[in-house]
Write an enzyme that holds these catalytic residues in place. Structure first.
Site, PDB file in Angstrom:
ATOM      1  N   LEU A  83      22.396  31.436  62.689  1.00  0.00           N
ATOM      2  CA  LEU A  83      20.871  31.053  62.950  1.00  0.00           C
ATOM      3  C   LEU A  83      20.048  32.397  62.654  1.00  0.00           C
ATOM      4  O   LEU A  83      20.423  33.632  62.797  1.00  0.00           O
ATOM      5  CB  LEU A  83      20.951  30.652  64.413  1.00  0.00           C
ATOM      6  CG  LEU A  83      21.579  29.211  64.605  1.00  0.00           C
ATOM      7  CD1 LEU A  83      21.560  29.048  66.322  1.00  0.00           C
ATOM      8  CD2 LEU A  83      20.895  28.262  63.956  1.00  0.00           C
ATOM      9  N   GLU A 111      18.990  24.465  73.748  1.00  0.00           N
ATOM     10  CA  GLU A 111      20.316  24.691  74.383  1.00  0.00           C
ATOM     11  C   GLU A 111      20.512  26.059  74.666  1.00  0.00           C
ATOM     12  O   GLU A 111      19.656  26.945  74.092  1.00  0.00           O
ATOM     13  CB  GLU A 111      21.334  24.190  73.114  1.00  0.00           C
ATOM     14  CG  GLU A 111      21.290  22.833  72.690  1.00  0.00           C
ATOM     15  CD  GLU A 111      22.253  22.612  71.548  1.00  0.00           C
ATOM     16  OE1 GLU A 111      23.167  23.485  71.306  1.00  0.00           O
ATOM     17  OE2 GLU A 111      22.375  21.509  71.088  1.00  0.00           O
ATOM     18  N   ASP A 115      27.544  32.959  74.370  1.00  0.00           N
ATOM     19  CA  ASP A 115      28.083  34.304  73.787  1.00  0.00           C
ATOM     20  C   ASP A 115      29.410  34.267  73.784  1.00  0.00           C
ATOM     21  O   ASP A 115      30.037  34.891  74.412  1.00  0.00           O
ATOM     22  CB  ASP A 115      27.410  35.482  74.633  1.00  0.00           C
ATOM     23  CG  ASP A 115      27.545  36.707  73.828  1.00  0.00           C
ATOM     24  OD1 ASP A 115      27.493  36.933  72.792  1.00  0.00           O
ATOM     25  OD2 ASP A 115      27.019  37.603  74.373  1.00  0.00           O
ATOM     26  N   CYS A 405      16.701  76.262  94.929  1.00  0.00           N
ATOM     27  CA  CYS A 405      16.516  77.593  95.754  1.00  0.00           C
ATOM     28  C   CYS A 405      17.597  78.548  95.609  1.00  0.00           C
ATOM     29  O   CYS A 405      17.673  79.625  96.397  1.00  0.00           O
ATOM     30  CB  CYS A 405      16.268  77.229  97.391  1.00  0.00           C
ATOM     31  SG  CYS A 405      17.942  76.619  97.825  1.00  0.00           S
ATOM     32  N   CYS A 425      14.900  74.329 101.615  1.00  0.00           N
ATOM     33  CA  CYS A 425      15.046  74.252 100.013  1.00  0.00           C
ATOM     34  C   CYS A 425      13.686  73.334  99.810  1.00  0.00           C
ATOM     35  O   CYS A 425      13.834  72.169 100.398  1.00  0.00           O
ATOM     36  CB  CYS A 425      16.319  73.446  99.636  1.00  0.00           C
ATOM     37  SG  CYS A 425      16.239  73.228  98.004  1.00  0.00           S
TER      38      CYS A 425
HETATM   39  S1  IVH Z   1      24.008  26.043  66.214  1.00  0.00           S
HETATM   40  C1  IVH Z   1      23.970  25.243  61.925  1.00  0.00           C
HETATM   41  N1  IVH Z   1      24.198  26.085  68.820  1.00  0.00           N
HETATM   42  O1  IVH Z   1      25.267  31.364  67.638  1.00  0.00           O
HETATM   43  C2  IVH Z   1      23.890  25.542  63.446  1.00  0.00           C
HETATM   44  N2  IVH Z   1      24.829  27.980  67.735  1.00  0.00           N
HETATM   45  O2  IVH Z   1      23.672  33.356  66.094  1.00  0.00           O
HETATM   46  C3  IVH Z   1      25.029  26.287  63.872  1.00  0.00           C
HETATM   47  N3  IVH Z   1      25.930  29.695  69.243  1.00  0.00           N
HETATM   48  O3  IVH Z   1      27.210  30.951  64.872  1.00  0.00           O
HETATM   49  C4  IVH Z   1      24.815  26.797  65.239  1.00  0.00           C
HETATM   50  N4  IVH Z   1      25.614  28.755  71.128  1.00  0.00           N
HETATM   51  O4  IVH Z   1      28.117  30.954  67.206  1.00  0.00           O
HETATM   52  C5  IVH Z   1      24.425  26.724  67.853  1.00  0.00           C
HETATM   53  N5  IVH Z   1      24.039  26.023  71.411  1.00  0.00           N
HETATM   54  C6  IVH Z   1      24.445  26.811  70.062  1.00  0.00           C
HETATM   55  C7  IVH Z   1      25.071  27.988  70.133  1.00  0.00           C
HETATM   56  C8  IVH Z   1      25.452  28.523  68.927  1.00  0.00           C
HETATM   57  C9  IVH Z   1      25.839  29.860  70.506  1.00  0.00           C
HETATM   58  C10 IVH Z   1      26.354  30.896  68.271  1.00  0.00           C
HETATM   59  C11 IVH Z   1      26.951  30.174  66.993  1.00  0.00           C
HETATM   60  C12 IVH Z   1      25.991  30.636  65.808  1.00  0.00           C
HETATM   61  C13 IVH Z   1      25.454  31.862  66.375  1.00  0.00           C
HETATM   62  C14 IVH Z   1      23.953  32.087  65.900  1.00  0.00           C
END
Ligand code: IVH
Length: 663
Positions: A83, A111, A115, A405, A425
């Site tokens: 993303l 959403e 991580d 000191c 001090c």
């Molecule tokens: S959508 C084409 N939704 O973030 C869309 N990604 O920085 C696919 N990730 O590669 C991703 N939470 O590993 C989506 N709610 C969420 C997510 C999410 C974590 C991760 C995912 C992606 C990465 C992009």
């Protein structure tokens, strides 16, 4: 076990799958652990007796066992994109504008950005066949053997569909803590964070290792929604849920930038409390038709974006370790850092507490270190990046003379801290002024540490009362670099305002040894004003439940010093309030300094009311009965505390008797 039939085996698989789903996906177990274990053992027995019957999707596969020689490559028929990242509101507005300018009017779905690491799952006729990492987006690695051990990922779907779904594998914060606790016991290096820990676990050849890591997964993406007649992203999430996947409960449909920002703020506040790590919020166009119209750039979809929370950990250079002297003479090593931005503030210093702390972290001057800040908490040096050492780093060396000191430092046996023993001090003065004006004490806004140091060095402040005479130096203050007319006026007003503070702030600010905020409040509340406190004897103080011999001695010592009494007199003359402004205790003999336990249901008062009455009369309430309990107050249907009171011969009061005594 008598019923060793294929029918029973499938019946058990169904029961256990449902139980796993209830427990791991819905977080709503419907059978007990014992029942689960019994079913599980029965299934194992049947499978042992008939290995040829074993179903590929049997829940017994979840414990792992499969070991692979190497990770096979898996080609993603639809590339697994990442993303685009944004970091502020303006960039989100631009994203929304771009979409709306191309004539699209759709809701969005917000959403959590989990991580972890993304995964693609393939099911054939409802059975999990392949699980793959993202890899370079086009080709990933086959991690099926490990993914099969993840309890919240179904081996068999609730519908016999052939389908690809995508989501995120992650490790909970609690699991990481447990793993690290164990690793520390074994003197192994702790795993750094949940993402690395999850990635490391999924990259195991032996699935038994992965199985022990307690991984979890949220699913959030259906690459081919139209194949299942799904028209919006939120329907796709609902569809995933119905198939038996775990979807995140925080997903929300939103309509505009305001709702997006509300979501971001709300989830930002929730972040610390969530049981798993998130690093941002993902904003997706809800309509699938609109998504397809928008399409993709080379690397990222145009219909979704990731807002990244400000980092909570950054790398910087440890330029030096300097030593400061506290108001008790305690020497503290401090990290001097290359200034870095972290969660809205610039960090250039962090406490290193004491010599042992620096040695345990094996810090060297010149190291690259990671700095962490959680919420409002003060920054912390997490660790040195040993792999980044160049050989130019210099070892840390503890000092043995006071940096201010030059008196020889002392260190008591069995203690970690060094002290400057010189009561005169200068550092001690500065620190005591800093403490006096600090937020928890007199709370004088605008009088920060640097300014206090300057004011001491210019000899504008030599004693605490001098703070209240600063207006004499107004002209000089205005000329000081960085402080204009307005800020000096604000400062002088803040100083004036602080004169009204309630007694406990003054008491805490005076820095009587071991008298923290809580104890200061107890003293202020009990004695009402400073004159009563000056007169109080050691024995009287000892009568108080929360005051032990050390504090009693420190308090009486403090108030018997001529210098200190002079300071207090001067402060009074300068107009400082020396009274407690809250409700003072309304001492009643039967309750003062006594300890009570409440049990059973009271009928005329609530428990809270009874507690307040006791405390207001100078008594305390406790949860359990002991020899120290003065009386147990018994309501209807008393519990074991009543029995314990009888056993220990503690007086028992009925609710009526209690009320009588309060009159
Ligand atoms: S959508 C084409 N939704 O973030 C869309 N990604 O920085 C696919 N990730 O590669 C991703 N939470 O590993 C989506 N709610 C969420 C997510 C999410 C974590 C991760 C995912 C992606 C990465 C992009």
């Amino acid at each position: 076990m008598d019923n060793i039939t294929k029918e029973r085996m499938y019946e058990l698989i169904k029961i256990i799958d449902q139980a796993n789903y209830d427990y791991h996906v819905l977080d709503d177990p419907k059978i007990t652990d014992q029942e689960y274990d019994a079913y599980y053992r029965e299934l194992e027995t049947i499978e042992k007796a008939h290995p040829d019957w074993i179903d590929e999707a049997s829940p017994t596969k979840k414990v792992g066992g499969e070991v692979i020689d190497e990770f096979k490559k898996v080609e993603h028929t639809i590339p697994m994109l990442s993303l685009g990242d944004v970091f502020n509101e303006e960039e989100i507005i631009n994203f929304l504008k771009r979409i709306e300018n191309s004539g699209i009017h759709s809701n969005y779905v917000c959403e959590l950005k989990i991580d972890g690491l993304s995964v693609s799952l393939h099911y054939e006729k409802g059975i999990l066949t392949t699980a793959a990492t993202r890899g370079n987006g086009v080709v990933g690695e086959d991690i099926t053997h490990n993914v099969k051990t993840i309890k919240s990922i179904p081996l068999k779907l609730k519908e016999p569909l052939t389908i690809e779904v995508r989501g995120e594998i992650f490790m909970s914060k609690k699991t990481l803590e447990e793993i690290n606790r164990e690793r520390l016991l074994k003197k192994e290096k702790p795993l750094q964070n949940t993402r690395n820990a999850a990635a490391g676990s999924i990259k195991q050849l032996d699935s038994k290792v992965a199985a022990k890591r307690n991984l979890d997964a949220y699913l959030y993406h259906l690459p081919n929604p139209l194949d299942y007649n799904i028209k919006t992203h939120h329907e796709a999430l609902e569809f995933l849920r119905k198939l038996g996947f775990k979807t995140n409960p925080n997903n929300k449909i939103v309509k505009n930038i305001n709702e997006v920002m509300d979501y971001i703020h709300e989830k930002g506040n929730l972040r610390e409390k969530l049981p798993y790590d998130i690093d941002g919020v993902v904003i997706k166009v809800d309509s699938i038709e609109a998504q397809q119209k928008l399409g993709f750039t080379a690397r990222t979809p145009r219909w979704a974006i990731a807002y990244k929370f400000p980092a909570t950990e950054v790398l910087t250079k440890l330029n030096d370790i300097i030593f400061t002297v506290g108001r008790t003479g305690k020497i503290t090593p401090n990290a001097i850092l290359n200034p870095v931005q972290l969660m809205g503030s610039t960090i250039s210093r962090a406490t290193l507490h004491n010599e042992d702390y620096v040695k345990a972290k094996n810090l060297m001057i010149g190291d690259t270190v990671s700095i962490k800040k959680a919420g409002d908490v003060i920054p912390e040096v997490v660790e040195a990046k040993i792999e980044r050492r160049t050989g130019e780093e210099k070892p840390f060396k503890m000092i043995d003379i006071c940096p201010i000191c030059h008196t020889k430092l002392i260190k008591k046996e069995d203690q970690v801290d060094y002290f400057c023993p010189n009561p005169n001090c200068p550092a001690r003065y500065i620190e005591s002024f800093i403490h006096f004006v600090s937020r928890q004490a007199m709370n004088i806004d605008g009088l920060g540490e640097r300014l206090v140091e300057d004011l001491y060095n210019f000899k504008f402040i030599k004693t605490i009362p001098d703070i209240y005479k600063l207006s004499r130096y107004k002209e000089e203050l205005i000329k000081l670099e960085g402080y204009g007319n307005k800020s000096v006026n604000n400062l002088l007003t803040a100083i004036e305002e602080s004169k009204k503070n309630s007694l406990e702030r003054l008491l805490f600010g005076l820095g009587i040894k071991n008298v923290g905020k809580e104890k200061a409040k107890i003293l202020a509340k009990t004695y009402g004003n400073i004159d009563n406190l000056i007169k109080v004897s050691y024995d009287e103080l000892l009568q108080l439940q929360d005051i032990g011999p050390i504090i009693a001695k420190n308090v009486t010592d403090y108030f018997s010093s001529k210098d200190n009494l002079e300071i207090i007199n001067e402060l009074k003359q300068l107009g400082l309030n020396t009274k407690y402004e809250g409700e003072t205790l309304n001492i009643k003999e039967e309750f003062f300094n006594k300890r009570f336990v409440l049990t059973g249901t009271l009928t005329k008062l609530t428990r809270e009311e009874a507690k307040n009455i006791i405390e207001n009369y100078g008594g305390k309430t406790a949860d359990s009965v002991s020899k120290k309990t003065t009386a147990v107050i018994v309501g209807k249907n008393p519990g074991s505390k009543y029995d314990k009171a009888k056993e220990l011969n503690i007086p028992i009061w009925t609710e009526e008797e209690f009320i009588e005594k309060t009159k």
